[in-house]
Structure formats: C-alpha cells, structure tokens
Design a protein around this motif. Structure first.
Motif, PDB file in Angstrom:
ATOM      1  N   ALA A   1      46.898   8.383  63.965  1.00  0.00           N
ATOM      2  CA  ALA A   1      47.393   7.381  63.231  1.00  0.00           C
ATOM      3  C   ALA A   1      46.472   7.286  61.894  1.00  0.00           C
ATOM      4  CB  ALA A   1      46.880   5.952  63.992  1.00  0.00           C
ATOM      5  N   VAL A   2      45.021   7.801  62.018  1.00  0.00           N
ATOM      6  CA  VAL A   2      44.173   7.616  60.906  1.00  0.00           C
ATOM      7  C   VAL A   2      44.488   8.757  59.908  1.00  0.00           C
ATOM      8  CG1 VAL A   2      41.675   8.359  60.397  1.00  0.00           C
ATOM      9  CG2 VAL A   2      42.256   6.885  62.335  1.00  0.00           C
ATOM     10  N   LEU A   3      44.974   9.942  60.339  1.00  0.00           N
ATOM     11  CA  LEU A   3      45.453  10.923  59.373  1.00  0.00           C
ATOM     12  C   LEU A   3      46.981  10.557  58.903  1.00  0.00           C
ATOM     13  CD1 LEU A   3      44.407  14.031  61.359  1.00  0.00           C
ATOM     14  CD2 LEU A   3      43.249  12.856  59.527  1.00  0.00           C
ATOM     15  N   GLY A   4      47.380   9.441  59.319  1.00  0.00           N
ATOM     16  CA  GLY A   4      48.806   9.120  58.716  1.00  0.00           C
ATOM     17  C   GLY A   4      49.895  10.068  59.127  1.00  0.00           C
ATOM     18  N   LEU A   5      49.676  10.462  60.248  1.00  0.00           N
ATOM     19  CA  LEU A   5      50.674  11.573  60.867  1.00  0.00           C
ATOM     20  C   LEU A   5      51.573  10.606  61.802  1.00  0.00           C
ATOM     21  CD1 LEU A   5      48.727  14.729  61.685  1.00  0.00           C
ATOM     22  CD2 LEU A   5      50.053  14.101  59.568  1.00  0.00           C
ATOM     23  N   ARG A   6      53.040  10.938  61.856  1.00  0.00           N
ATOM     24  CA  ARG A   6      53.855  10.310  62.730  1.00  0.00           C
ATOM     25  C   ARG A   6      54.471  10.996  63.942  1.00  0.00           C
ATOM     26  NH1 ARG A   6      55.837   8.028  57.222  1.00  0.00           N
ATOM     27  NH2 ARG A   6      55.289   6.078  57.251  1.00  0.00           N
ATOM     28  N   ARG A   7      54.307  12.049  63.889  1.00  0.00           N
ATOM     29  CA  ARG A   7      54.717  12.717  65.227  1.00  0.00           C
ATOM     30  C   ARG A   7      53.540  13.893  65.818  1.00  0.00           C
ATOM     31  NH1 ARG A   7      57.332  16.299  60.915  1.00  0.00           N
ATOM     32  NH2 ARG A   7      56.729  18.437  61.667  1.00  0.00           N
ATOM     33  N   ASN A   8      53.723  14.032  66.971  1.00  0.00           N
ATOM     34  CA  ASN A   8      52.838  14.950  67.853  1.00  0.00           C
ATOM     35  C   ASN A   8      53.764  15.872  68.681  1.00  0.00           C
ATOM     36  OD1 ASN A   8      50.176  15.515  68.343  1.00  0.00           O
ATOM     37  ND2 ASN A   8      49.769  13.685  69.419  1.00  0.00           N
ATOM     38  N   PRO A   9      53.830  17.113  68.672  1.00  0.00           N
ATOM     39  CA  PRO A   9      52.819  18.030  68.030  1.00  0.00           C
ATOM     40  C   PRO A   9      53.076  17.988  66.500  1.00  0.00           C
ATOM     41  CG  PRO A   9      54.341  19.241  69.122  1.00  0.00           C
ATOM     42  CD  PRO A   9      54.571  17.721  69.543  1.00  0.00           C
ATOM     43  N   CYS A  10      52.210  18.504  65.738  1.00  0.00           N
ATOM     44  CA  CYS A  10      52.232  18.661  64.309  1.00  0.00           C
ATOM     45  C   CYS A  10      51.767  19.983  63.942  1.00  0.00           C
ATOM     46  CB  CYS A  10      51.449  17.711  63.601  1.00  0.00           C
ATOM     47  SG  CYS A  10      49.712  17.430  64.181  1.00  0.00           S
ATOM     48  N   GLY A  11      52.021  20.341  62.709  1.00  0.00           N
ATOM     49  CA  GLY A  11      51.641  21.650  62.117  1.00  0.00           C
ATOM     50  C   GLY A  11      50.224  21.446  61.504  1.00  0.00           C
ATOM     51  N   ILE A  12      49.730  22.948  61.158  1.00  0.00           N
ATOM     52  CA  ILE A  12      48.472  22.841  60.352  1.00  0.00           C
ATOM     53  C   ILE A  12      48.663  22.251  59.171  1.00  0.00           C
ATOM     54  CG2 ILE A  12      48.931  25.434  59.535  1.00  0.00           C
ATOM     55  CD1 ILE A  12      45.694  23.932  60.486  1.00  0.00           C
ATOM     56  N   ILE A  13      49.698  22.276  58.405  1.00  0.00           N
ATOM     57  CA  ILE A  13      50.011  21.900  56.998  1.00  0.00           C
ATOM     58  C   ILE A  13      50.009  20.430  56.984  1.00  0.00           C
ATOM     59  CG2 ILE A  13      51.571  21.755  55.110  1.00  0.00           C
ATOM     60  CD1 ILE A  13      50.161  24.603  55.322  1.00  0.00           C
ATOM     61  N   ASP A  14      50.600  19.713  58.218  1.00  0.00           N
ATOM     62  CA  ASP A  14      50.456  18.269  58.447  1.00  0.00           C
ATOM     63  C   ASP A  14      48.949  17.885  58.403  1.00  0.00           C
ATOM     64  OD1 ASP A  14      53.345  18.153  58.598  1.00  0.00           O
ATOM     65  OD2 ASP A  14      53.186  18.522  60.659  1.00  0.00           O
ATOM     66  N   LEU A  15      48.283  18.514  58.990  1.00  0.00           N
ATOM     67  CA  LEU A  15      46.897  18.266  59.255  1.00  0.00           C
ATOM     68  C   LEU A  15      46.028  18.214  58.043  1.00  0.00           C
ATOM     69  CD1 LEU A  15      45.846  19.851  62.756  1.00  0.00           C
ATOM     70  CD2 LEU A  15      46.207  17.249  62.208  1.00  0.00           C
ATOM     71  N   VAL A  16      46.070  19.501  57.450  1.00  0.00           N
ATOM     72  CA  VAL A  16      45.446  19.743  56.194  1.00  0.00           C
ATOM     73  C   VAL A  16      45.816  18.810  55.021  1.00  0.00           C
ATOM     74  CG1 VAL A  16      44.881  21.652  54.343  1.00  0.00           C
ATOM     75  CG2 VAL A  16      45.097  21.937  56.827  1.00  0.00           C
ATOM     76  N   ARG A  17      46.919  18.466  54.870  1.00  0.00           N
ATOM     77  CA  ARG A  17      47.324  17.650  53.970  1.00  0.00           C
ATOM     78  C   ARG A  17      46.415  16.139  53.943  1.00  0.00           C
ATOM     79  NH1 ARG A  17      53.647  18.084  54.300  1.00  0.00           N
ATOM     80  NH2 ARG A  17      53.735  20.193  53.259  1.00  0.00           N
ATOM     81  N   ALA A  18      46.093  15.881  54.962  1.00  0.00           N
ATOM     82  CA  ALA A  18      45.246  14.604  55.345  1.00  0.00           C
ATOM     83  C   ALA A  18      43.833  14.765  54.807  1.00  0.00           C
ATOM     84  CB  ALA A  18      45.506  14.255  56.679  1.00  0.00           C
ATOM     85  N   TYR A  19      43.422  15.989  54.737  1.00  0.00           N
ATOM     86  CA  TYR A  19      41.856  16.356  54.501  1.00  0.00           C
ATOM     87  C   TYR A  19      41.920  16.175  52.742  1.00  0.00           C
ATOM     88  CZ  TYR A  19      42.142  18.382  59.026  1.00  0.00           C
ATOM     89  OH  TYR A  19      42.097  18.733  60.302  1.00  0.00           O
ATOM     90  N   ASP A  20      40.470  16.311  52.360  1.00  0.00           N
ATOM     91  CA  ASP A  20      40.164  15.888  51.036  1.00  0.00           C
ATOM     92  C   ASP A  20      40.796  17.390  50.522  1.00  0.00           C
ATOM     93  OD1 ASP A  20      37.848  16.895  48.745  1.00  0.00           O
ATOM     94  OD2 ASP A  20      38.231  14.850  48.965  1.00  0.00           O
ATOM     95  N   GLU A  21      41.356  17.373  49.280  1.00  0.00           N
ATOM     96  CA  GLU A  21      41.786  18.508  48.576  1.00  0.00           C
ATOM     97  C   GLU A  21      40.596  19.722  48.461  1.00  0.00           C
ATOM     98  OE1 GLU A  21      44.375  19.534  44.692  1.00  0.00           O
ATOM     99  OE2 GLU A  21      44.347  17.695  45.252  1.00  0.00           O
ATOM    100  N   GLY A  22      39.278  19.258  48.112  1.00  0.00           N
ATOM    101  CA  GLY A  22      38.472  20.193  47.879  1.00  0.00           C
ATOM    102  C   GLY A  22      38.120  20.768  49.208  1.00  0.00           C
ATOM    103  N   ASP A  23      38.174  20.287  50.194  1.00  0.00           N
ATOM    104  CA  ASP A  23      37.765  20.954  51.339  1.00  0.00           C
ATOM    105  C   ASP A  23      38.790  21.885  52.154  1.00  0.00           C
ATOM    106  OD1 ASP A  23      35.660  19.186  51.085  1.00  0.00           O
ATOM    107  OD2 ASP A  23      36.230  17.883  52.577  1.00  0.00           O
ATOM    108  N   ARG A  24      40.245  21.808  51.645  1.00  0.00           N
ATOM    109  CA  ARG A  24      41.239  22.529  52.464  1.00  0.00           C
ATOM    110  C   ARG A  24      40.972  24.050  52.711  1.00  0.00           C
ATOM    111  NH1 ARG A  24      45.726  19.065  49.408  1.00  0.00           N
ATOM    112  NH2 ARG A  24      45.265  16.972  50.450  1.00  0.00           N
ATOM    113  N   SER A  25      40.405  24.767  51.527  1.00  0.00           N
ATOM    114  CA  SER A  25      40.475  26.102  51.687  1.00  0.00           C
ATOM    115  C   SER A  25      39.261  26.568  52.370  1.00  0.00           C
ATOM    116  CB  SER A  25      40.440  26.712  50.092  1.00  0.00           C
ATOM    117  OG  SER A  25      39.291  26.327  49.585  1.00  0.00           O
ATOM    118  N   THR A  26      38.333  25.741  52.617  1.00  0.00           N
ATOM    119  CA  THR A  26      37.109  26.046  53.478  1.00  0.00           C
ATOM    120  C   THR A  26      37.769  26.086  54.887  1.00  0.00           C
ATOM    121  OG1 THR A  26      35.377  25.373  51.784  1.00  0.00           O
ATOM    122  CG2 THR A  26      34.872  25.435  54.199  1.00  0.00           C
TER     123      THR A  26
END
Length: 141
Positions: free
Chosen positions: A54-79
């Motif tokens: 819910a906090v990540l704004g995702l609607r389904r479980n399971p989800c993919g890595i791209i779904d998770l990473v999109r919720a993260y700060d853009e500057g942190d994604r590559s790390t």
C-alpha cells in the motif's frame, strides 16, 4: 533517520545471519514497522507485505522489480539495482535505504534488509528479507 543507512546508501556482505539480525533489530528499535518480503529468482516475482504494498502504491502481489524500483527516489534507483544485482551473484546479506512518497506526497524513508540464497545452477535461488517503514501514524499510505 537511522544512522547506519542514509537514503541512497547500502551494503552487500557475504551471507551473514548475524548482520541480517543486527540490521533488523536496529530498524525495529528505531520504531519501524517491519514486514517480510521474498523474491523467487527463477521468476523474478517479489511478494511483499500488505502495508508495504500500500505504501509503495502497488496494486498486486506478487510484483516485479520494476514495480518496486519505480516507487523509490529516482536518485537511489541505480544504487539499489546494483545492490540487488550483486546479491544475485553470490549468497549475500544486504541492506539499502531510499526515500519514498506516501499517499499524501510526503517523503519517508524505506529500509530494506535481506539475504540471497543461491543454488549452484544459475538463476535458481531466492532473495528474502524485510522492508522497514516508520510506524503507523508516522506515514500515511
């Protein structure tokens, strides 16, 4: 903010139950909600806790890595992607922190603590661990 992880930082170490338990204990003591997650490396599917979803704004479980990473700060994604990639190269303990935006748009930290367990035959194995978020009331989903 926990002093061992600032947004955009992380660590990968050889598989160590002690490191995983120490990091998890620190986020619990810091007043975070801790929810388990798991990823089957053969499918790439992540299963996360309902609050994290819910906090990540995702609607389904399971989800993919791209779904998770999109919720993260853009500057942190590559790390974060680099940490996860390194964790799939050998059995490891890892952690990272990022900033997410809650449903109200306010920034909030998200901590991830995990282990990778790999089998000898290529992409078989799993990643599993916990996501830690500020307790209810400190972050709105």
């Amino acid at each position: 903010m926990l002093n061992f992880m600032t947004p955009g930082s992380g660590a990968v170490k050889p598989l160590s139950l002690e490191a995983h338990e120490a990091w998890t204990r620190r986020v619990s003591q810091a007043g975070c909600l801790v929810e388990p997650w798991r990823c089957d490396l053969s499918s790439g599917a992540f299963v996360v806790g309902s609050r994290t979803l819910a906090v990540l704004g995702l609607r389904r479980n399971p989800c993919g890595i791209i779904d998770l990473v999109r919720a993260y700060d853009e500057g942190d994604r590559s790390t974060i992607l680099n940490i996860l990639e390194r964790a799939t190269e050998s059995s490891s303990s890892f952690c990272f922190s990022t900033t997410i935006r809650s449903g109200t748009g306010h920034p909030s930290p998200l901590y991830c603590i995990g282990n990778s367990t790999l089998r000898e035959r290529g992409a078989e194995g799993s990643l599993e661990g916990v996501f830690a978020l500020p307790e209810t009331g400190k972050l709105s989903a």
